[in-house]
Scaffold this motif. Sequence first.
Motif, PDB file in Angstrom:
ATOM      1  N   GLY A  22       0.817  -1.200   0.000  1.00 25.58           N
ATOM      2  CA  GLY A  22       0.000   0.000   0.000  1.00 25.58           C
ATOM      3  C   GLY A  22       0.849   1.248   0.000  1.00 25.58           C
ATOM      4  O   GLY A  22       0.564   2.212  -0.663  1.00 25.58           O
ATOM      5  N   CYS A  23       1.931   1.156   0.766  1.00 21.38           N
ATOM      6  CA  CYS A  23       2.787   2.311   0.962  1.00 21.38           C
ATOM      7  C   CYS A  23       3.465   2.741  -0.326  1.00 21.38           C
ATOM      8  O   CYS A  23       3.410   3.890  -0.730  1.00 21.38           O
ATOM      9  N   ASN A  26       1.069   3.991  -2.823  1.00 19.70           N
ATOM     10  CA  ASN A  26       0.609   5.299  -2.429  1.00 19.70           C
ATOM     11  C   ASN A  26       1.522   6.408  -2.892  1.00 19.70           C
ATOM     12  O   ASN A  26       1.085   7.429  -3.391  1.00 19.70           O
ATOM     13  N   ALA A  27       2.802   6.159  -2.666  1.00 18.24           N
ATOM     14  CA  ALA A  27       3.792   7.169  -3.009  1.00 18.24           C
ATOM     15  C   ALA A  27       3.740   7.457  -4.500  1.00 18.24           C
ATOM     16  O   ALA A  27       3.793   8.598  -4.931  1.00 18.24           O
ATOM     17  N   GLU A  29       1.215   6.949  -6.495  1.00 20.50           N
ATOM     18  CA  GLU A  29      -0.029   7.632  -6.800  1.00 20.50           C
ATOM     19  C   GLU A  29       0.062   9.111  -6.490  1.00 20.50           C
ATOM     20  O   GLU A  29      -0.386   9.947  -7.236  1.00 20.50           O
ATOM     21  N   ASN A  30       0.671   9.344  -5.352  1.00 22.51           N
ATOM     22  CA  ASN A  30       0.718  10.693  -4.843  1.00 22.51           C
ATOM     23  C   ASN A  30       1.448  11.636  -5.784  1.00 22.51           C
ATOM     24  O   ASN A  30       1.061  12.770  -5.987  1.00 22.51           O
ATOM     25  N   ASN A  33      -0.785  11.715  -9.318  1.00 20.16           N
ATOM     26  CA  ASN A  33      -2.198  12.025  -9.354  1.00 20.16           C
ATOM     27  C   ASN A  33      -2.588  12.652  -8.032  1.00 20.16           C
ATOM     28  O   ASN A  33      -3.297  12.074  -7.238  1.00 20.16           O
ATOM     29  N   ASP A  34      -2.117  13.824  -7.839  1.00 23.49           N
ATOM     30  CA  ASP A  34      -2.291  14.418  -6.513  1.00 23.49           C
ATOM     31  C   ASP A  34      -3.629  15.132  -6.362  1.00 23.49           C
ATOM     32  O   ASP A  34      -4.259  15.491  -7.343  1.00 23.49           O
ATOM     33  N   THR A  35      -4.007  15.327  -5.106  1.00 27.20           N
ATOM     34  CA  THR A  35      -5.185  16.127  -4.742  1.00 27.20           C
ATOM     35  C   THR A  35      -6.401  15.799  -5.590  1.00 27.20           C
ATOM     36  O   THR A  35      -7.052  16.675  -6.139  1.00 27.20           O
ATOM     37  N   THR A  36      -6.699  14.522  -5.711  1.00 22.50           N
ATOM     38  CA  THR A  36      -7.896  14.147  -6.449  1.00 22.50           C
ATOM     39  C   THR A  36      -9.126  14.614  -5.705  1.00 22.50           C
ATOM     40  O   THR A  36     -10.147  14.897  -6.313  1.00 22.50           O
ATOM     41  N   LEU A  37      -8.974  14.722  -4.373  1.00 24.99           N
ATOM     42  CA  LEU A  37     -10.134  15.088  -3.569  1.00 24.99           C
ATOM     43  C   LEU A  37     -10.523  16.542  -3.780  1.00 24.99           C
ATOM     44  O   LEU A  37     -11.696  16.884  -3.819  1.00 24.99           O
ATOM     45  N   THR A  38      -9.523  17.378  -3.898  1.00 28.02           N
ATOM     46  CA  THR A  38      -9.806  18.802  -3.950  1.00 28.02           C
ATOM     47  C   THR A  38     -10.405  19.208  -5.282  1.00 28.02           C
ATOM     48  O   THR A  38     -11.135  20.174  -5.367  1.00 28.02           O
ATOM     49  N   LYS A  42      -2.723  20.685  -7.455  1.00 28.01           N
ATOM     50  CA  LYS A  42      -1.797  21.471  -6.633  1.00 28.01           C
ATOM     51  C   LYS A  42      -1.004  22.413  -7.529  1.00 28.01           C
ATOM     52  O   LYS A  42      -0.460  22.026  -8.534  1.00 28.01           O
ATOM     53  N   PHE A  48       5.939  22.555  -0.663  1.00 26.46           N
ATOM     54  CA  PHE A  48       5.936  21.759   0.552  1.00 26.46           C
ATOM     55  C   PHE A  48       6.988  20.666   0.445  1.00 26.46           C
ATOM     56  O   PHE A  48       6.734  19.608  -0.092  1.00 26.46           O
ATOM     57  N   PHE A  50       9.111  17.816   1.966  1.00 22.33           N
ATOM     58  CA  PHE A  50       9.071  16.943   3.119  1.00 22.33           C
ATOM     59  C   PHE A  50      10.460  16.833   3.699  1.00 22.33           C
ATOM     60  O   PHE A  50      11.402  16.457   3.013  1.00 22.33           O
TER      61      PHE A  50
END
Lengths: 359, 249
Positions: A22-23, A26-27, A29-30, A33-38, A42, A48, A50
């Motif tokens: 998953g991890c 996830n990375a 995907e991130n 395909n970022d901020t699919t929710l918003t 971005k 930002f 890390f």
Amino acid sequence: MKLIKTKAIFLAAGLIALPLSGCSQNAAENSNNDTTLTGNPKENPAAFTFKKDPVTVNAFKLDTYISISAYEDIDESYLYDTLALCDRYEEMFSMHKEGGALYNLNEGTTDKVPSELGRVMETALKWSQSSDGAFQISVGRVTELWDFTSGSHVIPSDNEIKSALKTVDDTKISLSPSDSEEGAAYTVSMPEGTKIDLGAVAKGYIADKLKEDLISRGITSAVINLGGNVLCVGDKNGDPFNIGIRKPFAGDTDMITVLKLKDCSAVSSGISERYFEENGRIYHHIINPRTGYPYENELWQSTVITKDSLTGDILSTLCYALGTDKALELAKNTPDTEVILVKDDLSLVTSDGANDLMK
Amino acid sequence: MTFFSVLRTIICLAYVGFFMLCGIVLFPIEFFIRRKDEKKAMRFSVTVTNWGFRCVTALTGSKVTVKGKKNIPAGEAVLFVGNHRSYFDLIAGYYNLPFHTSIVSKAGLKKAPVIGGWMKRFKCLFIEQNSLRQGMQMIKDAQELMKNGTNILIFPEGTRNKGEGVGELHAGSLKIATKPGFKIVPVVFTNTREIFEKQFPWVKPQKVTMEFLAPIDTSGMTREEIKALPDALRKILLETFEKNNSIVI
């Protein structure tokens, strides 16, 4: 039975493997395909960054938990070499390590000390002189009686303290460079029976030396924590390090304030670290060399911020000893020195420049 | 790695295995309770999960200090917004949340053996991270749950932050609270990553701090305020994270 065992292992392995997959997924995907929710992508992904985890090593040395954290791309083993320096210095500066340089001097088996020990004693004596006896390194016989290191918690008798006090006098200690073959060693002359205690000095010097070692090996961003002594090497990717000041007599993660520090030292001395209570009185480890008993004043803790940790270590004890008013005066008159005092009602008293260090 | 951290890891793994095996007995029990009383069944699922999480945390040797519990408003559903650096945000954090709190988690966890099953049973929400439509549906579901008095825990960074600090917050996840005007309670986890992920795959005892911050009332917020909320919230989380993450002398 065997079947169940196999099943358990399989399940456990499954649980471990699952988050793993998953991890990584996830990375990936991130990044694509970022901020699919918003709904709106971005705008500036670089804004930002890390921060990476620091590389940290811990150990129990110098009678406390110590750690070094470096914000660099290095291996832990690189820091272990620095950590190992502590052992050599502990032997040199400890009153209790048999065969160590200070032990031998105190036992009277020699009057020669290595140059590093000599230089530390010189600095300490200088402060002792200007403190008018509030801070003395010749207090060894008295601290031995109180014995806070072993935690036996016994109040010595008046007579014992009186006879020990006779040996306490820093003005009678003198150091002279001696021309022995080993180079710049020092010869110490002090009255017989006097014992030198560098408990309020040594950790500062060791922290400075660890910093020197880190810098000489190319590390520019790190924090050295010797339990009560914190020394910052550089800054944290441009940001200051957060150093919390412990709330006395509270949990060990409770802070009374947070300092933002870059490339300097912070040392705390307080009564809540080593103390015991008897007959409604607190007996702590900061001993008044003039009376042989723990200092009694309105302070619970003093923290001193300086460039080098040796001065910081001496001054934190001295500021506690001097009490609020004189400590503030001392901070004012000493360059690059700030002090934060915690009074017994948990109120803070700070020197002028210290407010800028707290956010 | 030292002998003890290897031993600790093995014990934790063994416990996780044991917890899963318990599911064989506990899932049927839950099934029978559900037939009589759904609320009771949910409480049962939460209790079992809490028990599992609490034991795993204890077995890692970690201690969780919970601060600011009085910041949780009583008698109304709130949206807990946390920073996310580790699985232990959930493991060490969930059992300290009030009943009943639902978790918004990635869809992957739904398929996790046993634990996914329990999460489904206490109405956790799962989100496909690359499906916009499903995301909108999730927000609606979450709002529905909150109207019925269920708190929601969400990690708006969307994924575990692999390092220090707090990453950018996805604005969408905050819509759960902002549209109907629920309160947001920021919750900051410190030192969770240091238990497991930092020295993966070994576990190490840590002093975890979980701090609830003052609730943010989103009712009556202007459009601009809502737009600025993710950044403002990130700043609030980061500030406390930095504070709790500082070296204490």
